[in-house]
Each structure stands twice: as structure tokens, then as C-alpha cells.
Scaffold this active site. Sequence first.
Site, PDB file in Angstrom:
ATOM      1  N   ARG A 115       0.489   3.813  -3.075  1.00  0.00           N
ATOM      2  CA  ARG A 115      -0.193   5.084  -2.771  1.00  0.00           C
ATOM      3  C   ARG A 115       0.800   6.231  -2.593  1.00  0.00           C
ATOM      4  NH1 ARG A 115      -5.766   3.876   0.022  1.00  0.00           N
ATOM      5  NH2 ARG A 115      -5.864   1.620  -0.181  1.00  0.00           N
ATOM      6  N   GLU A 119       0.832  -1.211   0.000  1.00  0.00           N
ATOM      7  CA  GLU A 119       0.000   0.000   0.000  1.00  0.00           C
ATOM      8  C   GLU A 119       0.864   1.257   0.000  1.00  0.00           C
ATOM      9  OE1 GLU A 119      -3.108  -0.079  -0.488  1.00  0.00           O
ATOM     10  OE2 GLU A 119      -3.826  -2.029   0.173  1.00  0.00           O
ATOM     11  N   GLU A 159     -12.227   0.612  -9.917  1.00  0.00           N
ATOM     12  CA  GLU A 159     -11.853  -0.281 -11.021  1.00  0.00           C
ATOM     13  C   GLU A 159     -12.794  -0.227 -12.232  1.00  0.00           C
ATOM     14  OE1 GLU A 159     -11.920  -1.191  -7.822  1.00  0.00           O
ATOM     15  OE2 GLU A 159      -9.793  -1.522  -7.392  1.00  0.00           O
ATOM     16  N   ASP A 172      -4.513  -9.894  -8.583  1.00  0.00           N
ATOM     17  CA  ASP A 172      -4.842  -8.821  -9.539  1.00  0.00           C
ATOM     18  C   ASP A 172      -3.688  -7.977 -10.093  1.00  0.00           C
ATOM     19  OD1 ASP A 172      -4.611  -7.698  -6.982  1.00  0.00           O
ATOM     20  OD2 ASP A 172      -6.537  -6.691  -6.973  1.00  0.00           O
ATOM     21  N   THR A 213      -0.963   1.186 -10.710  1.00  0.00           N
ATOM     22  CA  THR A 213      -2.194   0.552 -10.235  1.00  0.00           C
ATOM     23  C   THR A 213      -3.021   1.508  -9.375  1.00  0.00           C
ATOM     24  OG1 THR A 213      -3.108  -1.445  -9.224  1.00  0.00           O
ATOM     25  CG2 THR A 213      -1.198  -0.448  -8.104  1.00  0.00           C
TER      26      THR A 213
HETATM   27  C1  DMJ Z   1      -6.318   0.363  -5.284  1.00  0.00           C
HETATM   28  O1  DMJ Z   1      -5.680   0.726  -4.100  1.00  0.00           O
HETATM   29  C2  DMJ Z   1      -5.335  -0.248  -6.248  1.00  0.00           C
HETATM   30  O2  DMJ Z   1      -5.830  -0.134  -7.528  1.00  0.00           O
HETATM   31  C3  DMJ Z   1      -5.028  -1.677  -5.931  1.00  0.00           C
HETATM   32  O3  DMJ Z   1      -4.183  -2.298  -6.876  1.00  0.00           O
HETATM   33  C4  DMJ Z   1      -6.273  -2.505  -5.753  1.00  0.00           C
HETATM   34  N1  DMJ Z   1      -7.451  -1.710  -5.691  1.00  0.00           N
HETATM   35  C5  DMJ Z   1      -7.443  -0.553  -4.871  1.00  0.00           C
HETATM   36  C6  DMJ Z   1      -8.738   0.228  -4.865  1.00  0.00           C
HETATM   37  O4  DMJ Z   1      -9.867  -0.559  -4.984  1.00  0.00           O
END
Ligand code: DMJ
Length: 445
Positions: free
Chosen positions: A94, A90, A349, A219, A435
Site C-alpha cells: 500500500r 500491507e 479483484e 494469491d 498487487t
Molecule cells: C489488496 O490489498 C491487494 O490486492 C492484495 O494483494 C489482496 N487483496 C487486497 C484487496 O482485496
Amino acid sequence: MPMSRKDAARERYKAKEAMKAAWQSYKEHAWGHDFLKPQTLSWNDDYGLGVTIIDALDTLIIMGLHEEYKEAKEWIEESLQMESDVSFFETVIRCLGGLISAYELTGDKILLEKAKELGDRLMPAFNTTTGLPKARVDLGSGRTKDHHWAPGSALLADVGTCQMELIALTEHTGDFKYAQAGIKVFDQLRKLGPLPPTHINIRTLECVEAMCTFDAFGDSYYEYLLKSYAYAPKNVSSADEFWKAIWAAVNRIGFTGIESGRIYFTTATKSGFTHNISHLVFFLPGLLYLAASVDPRHQEMYNLLANQLLETGMMLYDTRTGIGGETASFTIKEPGVYWSDPTFKLRPEFVESLFYAWRFTHDKRYRVKAKKILDSILKYCRINGGFTTVEDVTSPVVIYGDLQDSFFLSETLKYLYLIFCDDDVISLDKYVFTTQAHPLLKLRQ
Ligand code: DMJ
């Protein structure tokens, strides 16, 4: 009729106003904390890094919210502390990604300095026998540990989603150690075949749990398999590897609902297949549109899959509130869908995939759907204290939750804004989104 420029400008304005409101509420009630809890007007400090401020930086810049960006930057310069115990994954997606992206967009050196400091404090995670990073790092002491709920395991998505950010840090600092650590992870995962298990022994690389999925735990590994190649085509991953993963998945976990005709990917476990899909997996159609442009050799197949998976998402978002829930279960015997978790958590998403679908096809249906979702969010998720989660997307009675996650500002509102912009605003020819939707300038080929 295509959406007129005036109509697109109105939708952009709505997304920008929503961003201003989300930011203002966070500032009033949770400034310096990770996330705003808009019902109770309090906060959540899972990371101790003021995550919302860092994660939102590039959305503020892209939307032209200069004052807000200035106050965010000042807080980072004067008040950001890096002492807490955090999730490696995270924090990379982030905060590290957020700082580097904002640095690229503005050239503000302080952001790169903070990114380097954060990168250095995260590096002890890689001190393992396999080189796969530990799940948690104490940024103050450098001590690392596993997730308490997965002892001894590295999770595929956790370890396979740091390559873009680390390569970017190397690019801007000239220090190869960051990229090297990320690339080594991919070198290790490559040994596990096209569909690695989600739970991997961090000491031996053996499979701990034979789960294969594009959903939670898997994912964004698949996302970075493609995006690392799109971002930095040399030495990291390849278009062929991504193709092999998709092809293996089509054969092993792809599923067409017989009655519904809908396509989706199941999750394969030791004891069989589960037909649940969570909101997280809605990223996949968007990724496949991107794959079609990155690797024209398989364009037809990628586009076909992307279109069909997106239609499944369109159906799932066709709820009473116009927004999708957290987990849907496809019932095999009877046609239809059952929401095993009908909460909407402000996740990005589905609008992320609509953004790619719009940019690559210009089919107006995708803008129409995005407008509907933006309207639903404004109608059902907006409360006095900010934007919040909704407990049941199928119910006429709205029950509010109590969290404005930072991904609402960094991803959901950004994609809802960009889908109504011209294609040259953060052009996909020049940028690859991480992501967490932080755009990084593609490296020279
Ligand atoms: C996000 O923090 C990122 O896209 C992560 O890879 C998975 N999904 C969350 C938000 O739903």
C-alpha cells in the site's frame, strides 16, 4: 453495439466523482488516519501511516484530481510519521508501492525520499536465517515479530509480494540492497517447487501447513511470479516458472463443477479439498490474460483458462445487488452456489480482472459488466459519510458495514475508471500494476 465514446466518458466521470466523494469524506472525518469508518464518522488506525492518503496518490494523479493530490503530498511532506508497528506485506504493497508509483508519475522528489525512508525502516524484516521477511516490523525501533496467529511461519503471499516494489526502489535509488532482498526470497521459494505451501517455517524453510491455493495466503505470490518477470525480465522470476505453477495447479487443484459446468480452483489442505472461493481469488483471470500477452507460447491455454474463470466470476456477481460477496461455497451435490460470507467489502479483484479482459479482448460485455458494478456500488455502498461495505449482497434490505478501506480508492475505483479510458492511458505495454494497482514503468529489457 460497442459502447460509444460519449458513454465511456460518462462512466469515467462517474468513477471520478465517486473518487472525489470518497476522498472528501475521508478528508472530513478521518484525515491523517489509516481508514475512514463512514457510518460512525470515525477512523481506524491499523498502521499509523495515514494509509488512505498514500494508497490513493496515483489514482488522484491518473484521474487529474490535482488539488487533492497537492493536499495529499503536503500531508506526506509535513505530517507522515514512520514509528508504528506494521504488517510488512500491507505496508509494502500500500505505502511503498504507492509512494514509488506516484513518484514515477510526477517526478516529485519528496515521494522518493519518503519511499527510501520507508524502505530502510522495513529492511530489518529480512534479518532471518532464510532471508524470508518477518510478518511485522516496528518502523521506529526496527524490532520484528511473527503474526501472533501464525508463530514461526512465513506466509507465502506475505513474503512473495514485495519484489516489484523493492526492485523499483533499487532502480530509483541505485542501492541494490532492496532488490537483492526481494530476489533472495524468490530464490528460497523456488526450492519449494511450483506450488509452495502457504505456511513456511521462517527459520528452516520447511512446510508448516501443506495448504496449496490461489486464494488467501497464496494469491499474490503467484501474481508476483508473473509480474516480476513482466516488470524486470532479468534475474527475478521467469515465464517458465509461472507456467509450471499454473500447469501444476490445473492438475492438482483445478475443478469443474459437474452440474454447473463452472471452472474454479479449489484449496488443497492436508485433509482434502475445500470448494470455497473468496473474492480475493477473482484476480486470477486478469493475471492469466496478462500471462497470455507476456508469454505467447502458452497463449491459448492462458486465454482459455482466463475466459472460463472469468465466467465463473460473472456468475457469482449475478446477485440481487449486482455485486459479489466475500466467500462463495460451491456445493458438489446440488448445482449452485452458497454464499458462506455474503459481505461486499468494496474489494477490487473482480473489476481488476474485467479491466484486463477489456484491454486484451475489447469484448464489450466486460465494459457492460463494469458499468453495472459501478452503478451497484453507487446505489448500495454510498452513504452520507462515504462508501461502505454491505453485509449481504443477496438481500433486498441493505445493511451497511463501517469501513472505507484504502483499496477502494487505490484499486476498485482506479480499475473502474481505467476500463472506460483509451488503452494508452496507463498502457499495459509500458506499465505493470502492482498487487495494490500501483502502476510501475516497466524496466528496460
Ligand atoms: C489488496 O490489498 C491487494 O490486492 C492484495 O494483494 C489482496 N487483496 C487486497 C484487496 O482485496
